[in-house]
Design a protein around this motif. Structure first.
Motif, short mmCIF file in Angstrom:
data_model
loop_
_atom_site.label_atom_id
_atom_site.label_comp_id
_atom_site.label_asym_id
_atom_site.label_seq_id
_atom_site.Cartn_x
_atom_site.Cartn_y
_atom_site.Cartn_z
N VAL A 136 42.09 55.72 -36.41
CA VAL A 136 42.87 55.46 -35.19
C VAL A 136 44.36 55.58 -35.48
O VAL A 136 45.13 56.12 -34.66
CB VAL A 136 42.53 54.07 -34.62
CG1 VAL A 136 43.47 53.72 -33.46
CG2 VAL A 136 41.08 54.03 -34.16
N ILE A 137 44.79 55.08 -36.63
CA ILE A 137 46.20 55.22 -37.02
C ILE A 137 46.59 56.69 -37.09
O ILE A 137 47.67 57.09 -36.63
CB ILE A 137 46.46 54.52 -38.37
CG1 ILE A 137 46.33 53.00 -38.21
CG2 ILE A 137 47.84 54.87 -38.92
CD1 ILE A 137 46.42 52.24 -39.52
N CYS A 138 45.71 57.51 -37.66
CA CYS A 138 45.98 58.95 -37.75
C CYS A 138 46.10 59.58 -36.36
O CYS A 138 47.01 60.39 -36.12
CB CYS A 138 44.87 59.65 -38.54
SG CYS A 138 44.84 59.27 -40.29
N ILE A 139 45.21 59.21 -35.46
CA ILE A 139 45.25 59.75 -34.10
C ILE A 139 46.55 59.38 -33.41
O ILE A 139 47.20 60.21 -32.76
CB ILE A 139 44.04 59.26 -33.28
CG1 ILE A 139 42.73 59.82 -33.86
CG2 ILE A 139 44.18 59.66 -31.82
CD1 ILE A 139 42.62 61.32 -33.80
N CYS A 140 46.95 58.11 -33.54
CA CYS A 140 48.20 57.66 -32.92
C CYS A 140 49.40 58.38 -33.52
O CYS A 140 50.33 58.77 -32.80
CB CYS A 140 48.35 56.15 -33.08
SG CYS A 140 47.10 55.17 -32.21
N ALA A 141 49.38 58.57 -34.84
CA ALA A 141 50.50 59.24 -35.50
C ALA A 141 50.58 60.71 -35.09
O ALA A 141 51.67 61.24 -34.85
CB ALA A 141 50.35 59.12 -37.02
N ILE A 142 49.42 61.37 -35.00
CA ILE A 142 49.41 62.77 -34.55
C ILE A 142 49.93 62.89 -33.13
O ILE A 142 50.69 63.81 -32.80
CB ILE A 142 47.99 63.34 -34.66
CG1 ILE A 142 47.59 63.49 -36.13
CG2 ILE A 142 47.89 64.68 -33.96
CD1 ILE A 142 46.16 63.93 -36.33
N THR A 143 49.54 61.94 -32.28
CA THR A 143 50.04 61.94 -30.89
C THR A 143 51.56 61.80 -30.87
O THR A 143 52.25 62.48 -30.10
CB THR A 143 49.39 60.80 -30.10
OG1 THR A 143 47.97 60.94 -30.14
CG2 THR A 143 49.86 60.82 -28.66
N ALA A 144 52.10 60.93 -31.72
CA ALA A 144 53.55 60.74 -31.80
C ALA A 144 54.24 62.01 -32.26
O ALA A 144 55.31 62.38 -31.74
CB ALA A 144 53.87 59.59 -32.74
N VAL A 145 53.64 62.71 -33.23
CA VAL A 145 54.22 63.97 -33.71
C VAL A 145 54.22 65.02 -32.61
O VAL A 145 55.21 65.74 -32.41
CB VAL A 145 53.44 64.48 -34.94
CG1 VAL A 145 53.87 65.90 -35.30
CG2 VAL A 145 53.66 63.56 -36.12
N ILE A 146 53.11 65.10 -31.87
CA ILE A 146 53.02 66.07 -30.78
C ILE A 146 54.07 65.79 -29.72
O ILE A 146 54.74 66.70 -29.21
CB ILE A 146 51.61 66.07 -30.17
CG1 ILE A 146 50.59 66.60 -31.19
CG2 ILE A 146 51.56 66.91 -28.90
CD1 ILE A 146 49.16 66.51 -30.72
N VAL A 147 54.25 64.51 -29.38
CA VAL A 147 55.26 64.13 -28.39
C VAL A 147 56.65 64.50 -28.89
O VAL A 147 57.49 65.01 -28.13
CB VAL A 147 55.17 62.62 -28.09
CG1 VAL A 147 56.36 62.17 -27.25
CG2 VAL A 147 53.87 62.29 -27.38
N LEU A 176 52.46 64.62 -43.70
CA LEU A 176 51.96 64.32 -45.04
C LEU A 176 51.33 62.94 -45.10
O LEU A 176 50.25 62.76 -45.69
CB LEU A 176 53.11 64.42 -46.05
CG LEU A 176 52.76 64.09 -47.51
CD1 LEU A 176 51.70 65.06 -48.03
CD2 LEU A 176 54.01 64.14 -48.38
N VAL A 177 51.98 61.97 -44.46
CA VAL A 177 51.44 60.61 -44.42
C VAL A 177 50.11 60.59 -43.67
O VAL A 177 49.15 59.91 -44.09
CB VAL A 177 52.45 59.64 -43.77
CG1 VAL A 177 51.83 58.27 -43.55
CG2 VAL A 177 53.69 59.52 -44.64
N ILE A 178 50.05 61.33 -42.56
CA ILE A 178 48.81 61.40 -41.78
C ILE A 178 47.68 61.99 -42.63
O ILE A 178 46.55 61.49 -42.62
CB ILE A 178 49.02 62.24 -40.51
CG1 ILE A 178 49.95 61.50 -39.54
CG2 ILE A 178 47.68 62.53 -39.81
CD1 ILE A 178 50.40 62.35 -38.37
N LEU A 179 47.99 63.06 -43.36
CA LEU A 179 46.98 63.70 -44.20
C LEU A 179 46.48 62.74 -45.29
O LEU A 179 45.26 62.63 -45.51
CB LEU A 179 47.56 64.95 -44.85
CG LEU A 179 46.64 65.71 -45.82
CD1 LEU A 179 45.39 66.19 -45.10
CD2 LEU A 179 47.39 66.87 -46.47
N ILE A 180 47.39 62.03 -45.92
CA ILE A 180 47.00 61.07 -46.96
C ILE A 180 46.16 59.95 -46.37
O ILE A 180 45.13 59.55 -46.94
CB ILE A 180 48.25 60.50 -47.66
CG1 ILE A 180 48.98 61.61 -48.43
CG2 ILE A 180 47.87 59.36 -48.60
CD1 ILE A 180 50.29 61.17 -49.03
#
Length: 212
Positions: free
Chosen positions: A135-146, A184-188
């Protein structure tokens, strides 16, 4: 409530092994995605076959494990796949991004139910921990997309000249570095999540089964 131990239940031990092999094979196929898709058509067809084979094997492994443990894991997994197929078909006809968010939202719900079910029957916290990291990854990816959409970074591909692109990257260097760091943080984090799932599957020594 009945407790089945891996060492004394051959069918459960085999189902556990199938789960581990299916999970690892899916990871390997996903890792090969970025490489095989750059090759010619025959390799692309072969990769599609590998994806289908890994998916079918995963469905089989989850079904066998769910049948023995009388858990709802297989049901939520098939529901998740069904929603993905339906939304993909609808997207082809209507081209609405809402279907993408439906898939993401329903996947999160199904992953939560599966993780909670696995924790309940195995007494292992690894699966819920992996879900939280997911879920943290999903939220972080959403933030990057925004951030990308908000800064118009995604608009320069194919529209900017090389000079304009160089200027754009120079003036937005800090933002680009921040986005790369977040990726990178999301991938890790995602890799750690996968590690928790795999570790949890390996550590299963017994399951709790609800007697009918």
């Amino acid at each position: 409530m009945e407790i089945l131990y891996i060492q004394t239940h051959p069918a459960l031990k085999k189902a556990k092994q199938h789960l581990i092999y299916a999970f690892v094979s899916s990871i390997v196929v996903c890792m090969l995605f970025s490489f095989i898709t750059q090759l010619n058509t025959p390799q692309d067809v072969f990769f599609n076959f590998l994806m289908l084979a890994a998916l079918c094997y995963g469905v089989y492994a989850i079904y066998q494990f769910s049948k023995i443990t009388r858990a709802s894991i297989f049901r939520y997994y098939t529901y998740m796949l069904g929603v993905q197929v339906i939304c993909s078909i609808l997207f082809v006809f209507y081209h609405n991004i809402i279907f993408f968010f439906i898939v993401i939202g329903y996947n999160i719900y199904c992953f939560y139910k599966i993780a909670h079910e696995m924790q309940t029957i195995t007494d292992l916290p690894h699966f819920v921990t992996a879900f939280k990291l997911y879920v943290i990854c999903i939220c972080a990816i959403t933030a990057v997309i925004v951030a990308i959409v908000g800064s118009n970074i995604g608009m320069f591909v194919g529209t900017y000249t090389e000079a304009e692109l160089a200027t754009f990257m120079a003036t937005n260097k800090n933002l680009l570095l921040t986005i790369l760091f977040l990726l990178l943080v999301i991938l890790i984090t995602f890799c750690i999540s996968i590690g928790f799932v795999l570790r949890g599957l390996i550590k299963i020594s017994y399951v709790k089964v609800h007697t009918p």
